[in-house]
Design an enzyme around this catalytic site. Structure first.
Site, PDB file in Angstrom:
ATOM      1  N   LYS A   1    -120.248 -13.577 -10.617  1.00  0.00           N
ATOM      2  CA  LYS A   1    -118.949 -12.970 -10.939  1.00  0.00           C
ATOM      3  C   LYS A   1    -117.964 -12.960  -9.777  1.00  0.00           C
ATOM      4  O   LYS A   1    -116.735 -12.977  -9.985  1.00  0.00           O
ATOM      5  CB  LYS A   1    -119.171 -11.540 -11.437  1.00  0.00           C
ATOM      6  CG  LYS A   1    -119.710 -11.424 -12.846  1.00  0.00           C
ATOM      7  CD  LYS A   1    -118.607 -11.609 -13.873  1.00  0.00           C
ATOM      8  CE  LYS A   1    -119.059 -11.266 -15.275  1.00  0.00           C
ATOM      9  NZ  LYS A   1    -117.970 -11.303 -16.247  1.00  0.00           N
TER      10      LYS A   1
ATOM     11  N   ASP B   1    -119.800  -3.851 -15.683  1.00  0.00           N
ATOM     12  CA  ASP B   1    -121.181  -3.431 -15.873  1.00  0.00           C
ATOM     13  C   ASP B   1    -121.903  -3.441 -14.532  1.00  0.00           C
ATOM     14  O   ASP B   1    -123.010  -2.934 -14.411  1.00  0.00           O
ATOM     15  CB  ASP B   1    -121.900  -4.405 -16.811  1.00  0.00           C
ATOM     16  CG  ASP B   1    -121.971  -5.798 -16.194  1.00  0.00           C
ATOM     17  OD1 ASP B   1    -122.970  -6.117 -15.530  1.00  0.00           O
ATOM     18  OD2 ASP B   1    -121.012  -6.563 -16.363  1.00  0.00           O
TER      19      ASP B   1
END
Length: 404
Positions: free
Chosen positions: A82, A129
């Site tokens: 990410k 998350d």
């Protein structure tokens, strides 16, 4: 249990009512654009490619020609891919504030004191998350700015601590992912903070697009590492930004057709439900969306991602929790001389899905629809390592979420 996988063919596949719009979207992921993204990433002093692992013994065991896994657990020392999106988005944002093209700048230049003085104090805010937020927090700290990260209910404390260790303010809310996104958007507007989110809504398109472009560096590495084009690519779908960026680039890089398969958890299967409806519009799912696949616990497709994926994805598969756990065990306990891959829950679910298709007779019809056979070359992306170590150990050591 037959419904550990639920699958549906995409009725919109290449039936493009918005063909011109899709073509326009693909222009953001051309080979030339992806080259520019990779160039910026490589200006980070400690940049290293992540490995592409070949699982030849597993391929022979299940009856395909090749299985390759891009292992993003090595990315920037952050155990997940990410950060590629977050760092590129921050770079693009800062370049825009400076009135420059990002092609003229490097990551190291953006860290210079005189540049920081021109930019002033900035705070970046995001919902996560764990992996995306950690990447944003890392990028903000490296560049000398502040970050505030908010996590949905049920997020792992370890992932929260990892974000705090990057110097950011972070907390776990009592809301699901999509409601937390709305909350952080409100905070950003009220406080003049910059929201860095990989999903889009009306009036918020630029930064999410930069994030999607940032992800493509990993696939640029893949095509340089592969000897032949893959025939089948299994991709995780949360809001769809990662999957759609990969599809958009691969669709243009390789001229032969590739069969793309989306993989999601049952409790957050907005793409499965959207394909099942078979209409131009996507479907949202709600609720708590508690799943071990925390990185995929998103119930609302990103509009840009939806337009790309409905045009090029053949099948969407909704998966039970044990499918991800099986993928973790398959990758973490390799056959013969295959390399060991430490994969987290969201990283392993495509491997678990593929393994179920190949070994469970309940899914023979899906195998036939996908036309997987001895000539197939399968590509998977391990998007995260053991980002929740305790849960990883419970699954790998103690047999949590056994295969049913």
């Amino acid at each position: 249990m037959k419904d550990k996988l639920k699958w549906v063919k995409n009725k919109q596949l290449r039936v493009q009512g918005n063909k011109e719009q899709v073509v326009t979207l693909l222009e953001h992921f051309t080979v030339e654009q992806v080259d520019r993204v990779e160039r910026f990433h490589r200006t980070y002093g400690k940049f290293e490619e992540t490995p592409l692992r070949r699982l030849d013994a597993l391929a022979a065991d299940v009856g395909v020609d090749q299985i390759c896994v891009k292992d993003e657990s090595y990315r920037f020392g952050l155990n997940a891919f990410k950060v590629l999106g977050g760092v590129y988005a921050l770079g693009q944002y800062l370049a825009k504030v400076l009135g420059k093209n990002i092609d003229e700048l490097s990551f190291e230049e953006l860290k210079l004191p005189e540049v920081k003085k021109r930019l002033g104090e900035l705070t970046f805010i995001s919902t996560t998350d764990g992996n995306h937020g950690r990447g944003v927090a890392w990028a903000a700290r490296e560049l000398g700015f502040k970050a505030r990260i908010y996590m949905p209910a049920g997020s792992a404390e370890e992932r929260l601590d990892n974000i705090k260790n990057e110097g950011a303010y972070a907390e776990i809310t009592q809301m699901n992912y999509d409601d937390t996104v709305r909350y952080t958007s409100q905070l950003a507007e009220e406080n003049g903070w910059i929201i860095v989110q990989d999903t889009m809504w009306e009036g918020y398109e630029e930064i999410p697009l930069w994030i999607m472009q940032g992800y493509t560096t990993l696939m640029k590495e893949v095509v340089q590492q592969l000897e032949e084009a893959p025939t089948h690519v299994f991709l995780q779908a949360g809001v769809g930004s990662f999957a759609s960026a990969m599809v958009a680039f691969l669709q243009q890089y390789y001229k032969p057709d590739i069969t793309f398969v989306l993989v999601e958890p049952h409790v957050a299967n907005c793409y499965y439900e959207s394909f099942k409806r078979g209409t131009e519009q996507s479907v949202n799912v709600g609720g708590a969306m508690q799943t071990i696949m925390a990185g995929l616990a998103c119930g609302e497709p990103s509009p840009v991602a939806w337009n790309i994926l409905k045009a090029y994805t053949k099948v969407s598969v909704s998966c039970a929790e044990d499918v991800a756990a099986t993928g973790m065990r398959v990758l973490g306990n390799p056959l013969e001389m295959d390399p060991r891959i430490i994969a987290g829950e969201s990283g392993a679910v495509p491997a678990g899905c593929f393994y179920a298709i190949m070994t469970d007779s309940n899914y023979q019809d899906l195998k036939e629809v996908l036309q997987i056979n001895t000539t197939s070359r399968v590509l998977l992306v391990n998007t995260e390592g053991d980002t929740d170590v305790n849960n990883y150990r419970d699954i790998m050591w103690h047999g949590k979420y056994p295969t049913i």
